[in-house]
Design a protein around this motif. Sequence first.
Motif, PDB file in Angstrom:
ATOM      1  N   GLU A 269     -70.620-135.711  54.355  1.00 57.50           N
ATOM      2  CA  GLU A 269     -70.877-137.138  54.176  1.00 57.50           C
ATOM      3  C   GLU A 269     -70.704-137.543  52.715  1.00 57.50           C
ATOM      4  O   GLU A 269     -70.128-138.606  52.416  1.00 57.50           O
ATOM      5  N   GLU A 270     -71.165-136.706  51.791  1.00 55.19           N
ATOM      6  CA  GLU A 270     -70.982-136.998  50.370  1.00 55.19           C
ATOM      7  C   GLU A 270     -69.507-136.995  50.002  1.00 55.19           C
ATOM      8  O   GLU A 270     -69.044-137.840  49.232  1.00 55.19           O
ATOM      9  N   GLN A 271     -68.768-136.040  50.553  1.00 51.80           N
ATOM     10  CA  GLN A 271     -67.328-135.987  50.270  1.00 51.80           C
ATOM     11  C   GLN A 271     -66.613-137.197  50.883  1.00 51.80           C
ATOM     12  O   GLN A 271     -65.708-137.751  50.283  1.00 51.80           O
ATOM     13  N   ARG A 272     -67.048-137.611  52.079  1.00 52.35           N
ATOM     14  CA  ARG A 272     -66.459-138.784  52.718  1.00 52.35           C
ATOM     15  C   ARG A 272     -66.650-140.023  51.852  1.00 52.35           C
ATOM     16  O   ARG A 272     -65.720-140.798  51.629  1.00 52.35           O
ATOM     17  N   LYS A 273     -67.868-140.204  51.327  1.00 58.42           N
ATOM     18  CA  LYS A 273     -68.155-141.349  50.468  1.00 58.42           C
ATOM     19  C   LYS A 273     -67.293-141.307  49.200  1.00 58.42           C
ATOM     20  O   LYS A 273     -66.777-142.332  48.751  1.00 58.42           O
ATOM     21  N   HIS A 274     -67.170-140.095  48.626  1.00 56.38           N
ATOM     22  CA  HIS A 274     -66.351-139.930  47.421  1.00 56.38           C
ATOM     23  C   HIS A 274     -64.898-140.292  47.702  1.00 56.38           C
ATOM     24  O   HIS A 274     -64.260-141.033  46.924  1.00 56.38           O
ATOM     25  N   ASN A 275     -64.348-139.780  48.807  1.00 58.37           N
ATOM     26  CA  ASN A 275     -62.951-140.078  49.163  1.00 58.37           C
ATOM     27  C   ASN A 275     -62.760-141.559  49.469  1.00 58.37           C
ATOM     28  O   ASN A 275     -61.722-142.138  49.156  1.00 58.37           O
ATOM     29  N   LEU A 276     -63.779-142.157  50.079  1.00 53.82           N
ATOM     30  CA  LEU A 276     -63.707-143.580  50.404  1.00 53.82           C
ATOM     31  C   LEU A 276     -63.691-144.433  49.133  1.00 53.82           C
ATOM     32  O   LEU A 276     -62.953-145.421  49.037  1.00 53.82           O
ATOM     33  N   LYS A 277     -64.496-144.023  48.147  1.00 58.16           N
ATOM     34  CA  LYS A 277     -64.505-144.745  46.871  1.00 58.16           C
ATOM     35  C   LYS A 277     -63.152-144.623  46.165  1.00 58.16           C
ATOM     36  O   LYS A 277     -62.661-145.585  45.567  1.00 58.16           O
TER      37      LYS A 277
ATOM     38  N   ARG B 188     -57.562-135.962  56.005  1.00 58.84           N
ATOM     39  CA  ARG B 188     -57.032-134.622  56.263  1.00 58.84           C
ATOM     40  C   ARG B 188     -57.935-133.544  55.632  1.00 58.84           C
ATOM     41  O   ARG B 188     -58.205-132.508  56.237  1.00 58.84           O
ATOM     42  N   GLU B 189     -58.408-133.822  54.430  1.00 61.38           N
ATOM     43  CA  GLU B 189     -59.297-132.882  53.750  1.00 61.38           C
ATOM     44  C   GLU B 189     -60.623-132.739  54.501  1.00 61.38           C
ATOM     45  O   GLU B 189     -61.130-131.635  54.693  1.00 61.38           O
ATOM     46  N   LEU B 190     -61.166-133.858  54.967  1.00 59.85           N
ATOM     47  CA  LEU B 190     -62.410-133.832  55.726  1.00 59.85           C
ATOM     48  C   LEU B 190     -62.236-133.116  57.061  1.00 59.85           C
ATOM     49  O   LEU B 190     -63.084-132.328  57.470  1.00 59.85           O
ATOM     50  N   ASP B 191     -61.121-133.416  57.739  1.00 60.60           N
ATOM     51  CA  ASP B 191     -60.851-132.786  59.033  1.00 60.60           C
ATOM     52  C   ASP B 191     -60.823-131.272  58.919  1.00 60.60           C
ATOM     53  O   ASP B 191     -61.374-130.549  59.749  1.00 60.60           O
TER      54      ASP B 191
ATOM     55  N   PHE C 147     -64.137-143.633  58.068  1.00 58.80           N
ATOM     56  CA  PHE C 147     -64.712-144.949  57.799  1.00 58.80           C
ATOM     57  C   PHE C 147     -66.111-145.096  58.408  1.00 58.80           C
ATOM     58  O   PHE C 147     -66.760-146.109  58.213  1.00 58.80           O
ATOM     59  N   LYS C 148     -66.546-144.093  59.165  1.00 58.64           N
ATOM     60  CA  LYS C 148     -67.889-144.110  59.735  1.00 58.64           C
ATOM     61  C   LYS C 148     -68.688-142.932  59.196  1.00 58.64           C
ATOM     62  O   LYS C 148     -68.126-141.906  58.818  1.00 58.64           O
ATOM     63  N   ARG C 149     -69.981-143.083  59.180  1.00 60.39           N
ATOM     64  CA  ARG C 149     -70.890-142.061  58.663  1.00 60.39           C
ATOM     65  C   ARG C 149     -70.776-140.762  59.462  1.00 60.39           C
ATOM     66  O   ARG C 149     -70.679-140.772  60.683  1.00 60.39           O
ATOM     67  N   MET C 150     -70.768-139.638  58.744  1.00 57.42           N
ATOM     68  CA  MET C 150     -70.775-138.326  59.394  1.00 57.42           C
ATOM     69  C   MET C 150     -72.214-137.998  59.796  1.00 57.42           C
ATOM     70  O   MET C 150     -73.046-137.668  58.952  1.00 57.42           O
ATOM     71  N   ASP C 151     -72.512-138.101  61.083  1.00 59.72           N
ATOM     72  CA  ASP C 151     -73.885-137.864  61.518  1.00 59.72           C
ATOM     73  C   ASP C 151     -73.920-137.065  62.816  1.00 59.72           C
ATOM     74  O   ASP C 151     -72.891-136.565  63.292  1.00 59.72           O
ATOM     75  N   GLU C 152     -75.106-136.976  63.409  1.00 60.59           N
ATOM     76  CA  GLU C 152     -75.298-136.160  64.605  1.00 60.59           C
ATOM     77  C   GLU C 152     -74.544-136.700  65.822  1.00 60.59           C
ATOM     78  O   GLU C 152     -74.238-135.945  66.748  1.00 60.59           O
ATOM     79  N   THR C 153     -74.238-138.001  65.818  1.00 64.20           N
ATOM     80  CA  THR C 153     -73.546-138.597  66.965  1.00 64.20           C
ATOM     81  C   THR C 153     -72.184-137.965  67.167  1.00 64.20           C
ATOM     82  O   THR C 153     -71.787-137.624  68.284  1.00 64.20           O
ATOM     83  N   ARG C 154     -71.434-137.803  66.083  1.00 62.83           N
ATOM     84  CA  ARG C 154     -70.108-137.190  66.140  1.00 62.83           C
ATOM     85  C   ARG C 154     -70.211-135.747  66.622  1.00 62.83           C
ATOM     86  O   ARG C 154     -69.458-135.305  67.493  1.00 62.83           O
ATOM     87  N   VAL C 155     -71.152-135.009  66.056  1.00 60.70           N
ATOM     88  CA  VAL C 155     -71.340-133.608  66.419  1.00 60.70           C
ATOM     89  C   VAL C 155     -71.763-133.482  67.880  1.00 60.70           C
ATOM     90  O   VAL C 155     -71.233-132.653  68.636  1.00 60.70           O
ATOM     91  N   GLY C 156     -72.710-134.311  68.306  1.00 59.47           N
ATOM     92  CA  GLY C 156     -73.187-134.260  69.682  1.00 59.47           C
ATOM     93  C   GLY C 156     -72.095-134.538  70.681  1.00 59.47           C
ATOM     94  O   GLY C 156     -71.995-133.888  71.730  1.00 59.47           O
TER      95      GLY C 156
END
Length: 319
Positions: free
Chosen positions: A24-32, A81-84, A284-293
């Motif tokens: 999530e921190e990396q996602r925010k950084h890449n988004l910025k 791609r990096e996040l994936d 563009f969406k938060r990395m949270d438990e919903t995605r994992v679930g």
Amino acid sequence: MDDYANDILPGFITKVRPVLEELEEQRKHNLKKTAFLTVSIAILTSIVVLFIPTSAKFYAVAFSVFLIFLSMLISSSFGRRELDSKYKELVVKKMVEQVNDENIACEYSRNGCANIDTFRRSSLFSQHPSERLSSEDSFCGRVGNSAFAFCEAKYSYCEECQDKEREKEVVLFQGIQFEADFNKNFNGKTLVTHFCPEGVSYSRFKKVKNLENTEFCKKFSVYSTNDIEARYILSPALQERILSLNDSFVSNSITRNHLKISFFENRIFILIPSSKNNFEASFFKRMDETRVGSDYRVITSLISIIEELNLNTRIWTKE
């Protein structure tokens, strides 16, 4: 298997939460970074447009907008791609390790395992000279005595447009492909679909009528090269299990459409239509438990097909 997934999932999410927080921190950084690059290009192009003659200003503005969107697309693509890559390595692989036990042995690869020849031999689709198949995220292994494999796949072909200068892609199937050993020996082909399959040759396949389960007959049509063999494969119990499996996938939002099934070469080949791209990190969406679930339930639901269809129960000479 849904109950099993629901019981195990909270513990698994607790285990991978530090990884999710890092992603999530990396996602925010890449988004910025994407936002900064996009805004910078927008400011630069706006300044350039100010010095463009009025007669050409419309084209300059249009090109600027195109350039802004292109930069945002390229930057977000690299960030995604990096996040994936990290999500698949650090989270999806851990999901598979969590599912494995003394009865389940599964391995994950980010590469696909779909084979275009399997799609052709399934007889679920008409063949086209320009057909193509792409796949990713494969899961292969065994549940008890039954080998299985599934992955995300897209099966399509190119069609020439009316102006004969361009081609368009016609998608025949997009979703999840699942195949496994079947628990009975047979020689012909039997197809189970909602509509008449494109690949049906009426000189070879005949519609199988008056099966025992009326609800099954309402949702599916059955075509086979051998009527007796089709009834041998599709026992009343299996008809009920296929209905239950179909309803389970719909209720779990894995698919909105009916399954397509082909029984051939002593195997069961199941296509689960879906436009959803599973096993990918959110950008563009938060990395949270919903995605994992969601991804975890897809994996457990697909592995559970072996048990749901009772494929480990070997019939007569099948070993």
